[in-house]
Design an enzyme around this catalytic site. Structure first.
Site, PDB file in Angstrom:
ATOM      1  N   CYS A  69      -5.582   9.419  -9.211  1.00  0.00           N
ATOM      2  CA  CYS A  69      -5.992   9.176  -8.157  1.00  0.00           C
ATOM      3  C   CYS A  69      -5.086   9.914  -6.464  1.00  0.00           C
ATOM      4  O   CYS A  69      -3.766   9.106  -6.784  1.00  0.00           O
ATOM      5  CB  CYS A  69      -6.619   8.147  -7.304  1.00  0.00           C
ATOM      6  SG  CYS A  69      -5.971   7.510  -5.607  1.00  0.00           S
ATOM      7  N   CYS A  72      -3.581   7.805  -4.300  1.00  0.00           N
ATOM      8  CA  CYS A  72      -2.537   6.576  -4.664  1.00  0.00           C
ATOM      9  C   CYS A  72      -0.822   6.882  -4.994  1.00  0.00           C
ATOM     10  O   CYS A  72      -0.035   6.792  -5.069  1.00  0.00           O
ATOM     11  CB  CYS A  72      -3.241   5.346  -6.217  1.00  0.00           C
ATOM     12  SG  CYS A  72      -4.748   5.503  -5.479  1.00  0.00           S
TER      13      CYS A  72
END
Length: 148
Positions: A69, A72
């Site tokens: 991600c 993230c």
């Protein structure tokens, strides 16, 4: 808040009772000796997360993330900064939803990054998407009951 708080050691999962007045003195786990509130982001497994959610009286902000991600990974340094800024009044941790997909189901996670704030055995708030450090810190301060 009472004179002591219950904290789960995020290294060994042992329950600890810490005097509020000693939180800023880097208290250590009575079992393994790990620091209980050192201003670092702890990496959790599902069992430790479950115990900390159930037991901890200090706010615990958990970042649900995955290595693939991009947002993230972009938010990780911001999250680490907040861990340093809020210690010892709150603790921050992360759990990898790719390694532990069952946590996504348990907490109803449909997208990451997702921050969930826990205190006194319950979820008290959620913050979705990658956020700057100031927004994350404000969310914890405004949502949680932190010791002085």
């Amino acid at each position: 808040m009472s004179d002591t708080v219950k904290l789960t050691c995020l290294a060994c999962s042992a329950a600890n009772r810490v005097p509020v007045a000693k939180l800023s003195a880097s208290p250590k786990c009575g079992v393994c000796g790990a620091k209980l509130s050192d201003g670092k982001v702890a990496t959790l497994d599902p069992a430790t997360l479950a115990k900390a959610v159930k037991t901890d009286q200090l706010p615990l902000l958990v970042d649900f993330w995955a290595p693939w991600c991009g947002p993230c990974r972009m938010m990780a340094p911001q999250f680490e900064q907040v861990a340093r800024d809020l210690a010892p009044r709150a603790r921050l941790a992360k759990i990898n939803t790719q390694d532990f997909p069952q946590v996504s189901q348990k907490f109803g996670i449909r997208g990451i990054p997702l921050l969930i704030l826990f205190q006194n055995g319950r979820e008290i708030g959620r913050l979705t998407g990658a956020r700057p450090a100031a927004e994350i810190a404000a969310f914890v301060r405004e949502t949680a009951n932190t010791p002085a």
